[in-house]
Design an enzyme around this catalytic site. Structure first.
Site, PDB file in Angstrom:
ATOM      1  N   ASP A  68       0.887  -1.158   0.000  1.00 54.63           N
ATOM      2  CA  ASP A  68       0.000   0.000   0.000  1.00 54.63           C
ATOM      3  C   ASP A  68       0.923   1.205   0.000  1.00 54.63           C
ATOM      4  O   ASP A  68       1.810   1.319   0.855  1.00 54.63           O
ATOM      5  CB  ASP A  68      -0.947   0.014   1.200  1.00 54.63           C
ATOM      6  CG  ASP A  68      -2.161   0.893   0.924  1.00 54.63           C
ATOM      7  OD1 ASP A  68      -2.731   0.785  -0.176  1.00 54.63           O
ATOM      8  OD2 ASP A  68      -2.535   1.689   1.795  1.00 54.63           O
ATOM      9  N   ALA A  69       0.747   2.030  -0.978  1.00 49.74           N
ATOM     10  CA  ALA A  69       1.671   3.144  -1.154  1.00 49.74           C
ATOM     11  C   ALA A  69       0.895   4.395  -1.504  1.00 49.74           C
ATOM     12  O   ALA A  69      -0.248   4.330  -1.948  1.00 49.74           O
ATOM     13  CB  ALA A  69       2.672   2.824  -2.265  1.00 49.74           C
TER      14      ALA A  69
END
Length: 199
Positions: A68-69
């Protein structure tokens, strides 16, 4: 060993395949296995990545890796953060990298503080119920350029100006970008954790 990537993002897949190659893992996307995307209801990268990894592992019976970025802009109090992928939709655009960049530049038109960080949180689980998930975080601080520059990469790479290079991520050769990006930093930390705890 096969590991499911809890994403269908081809850019992430290519980067992570290259970065995890030294361990000999076969990285496959959840889409290749017919696994739907997991909900991402949380406000932090680590919570969303953990939810995605557990979801992919539960549906596949395999170990899973999730990323998750997002982009955290100082002038916006750290936003868009976990909502980065949908940033453009807040301003009437369709979801997509080009529209995200367009919306960001419009919102920052008169903003002097252009400091921002790209953050990647990788989470790996051996199974859905893994009590000891591996968690690695990579963070790169830069500045939002006034216009897109460069043709490599994806996401916010064309506007993420990295001061030590004097270029955006999209201007850097792929090897240099991967060695210095938020995802590259997180992947190196994840490699070390996997070597220590899984192999």
């Amino acid at each position: 060993m096969k590991i499911v990537l809890a994403s269908n993002n081809r850019g992430k897949l290519a980067e992570l395949r290259a970065m995890l190659a030294p361990l000999g893992f076969e990285l496959i996307t959840q889409g290749e296995l017919g696994i739907p995307e997991a909900p991402e209801p949380y406000h932090t990268f680590v919570e969303n990545a953990l939810a995605k990894a557990r979801h992919a592992s539960a549906h596949s019976g395999l170990p899973a890796l999730a990323d998750d970025a997002g982009l955290c802009v100082d002038a916006f109090g750290g936003l868009p953060g976990v909502q980065t992928a949908f940033y453009a939709t807040r301003f009437g655009y369709e979801k997509g990298d080009d529209n995200n960049v367009r919306a960001l530049l419009e919102q920052m038109r008169d903003v002097d503080n252009r400091r921002a960080a790209l953050v990647s949180t990788l989470v790996a689980v051996r199974s859905e119920q893994d009590p000891e998930p591996l968690i690695a975080v990579g963070r790169v601080v830069g500045e939002i350029a006034r216009a897109p520059v460069g043709s490599h990469g994806f996401g916010f790479d064309p506007v993420m100006l990295i001061p030590e290079f004097g270029q955006t991520f999209a201007q850097l050769p792929v090897e240099v970008k991967n060695a210095n990006s938020h995802r590259g930093r997180a992947a190196r930390a994840m490699l070390a954790l996997m070597r220590e705890r899984w192999l």
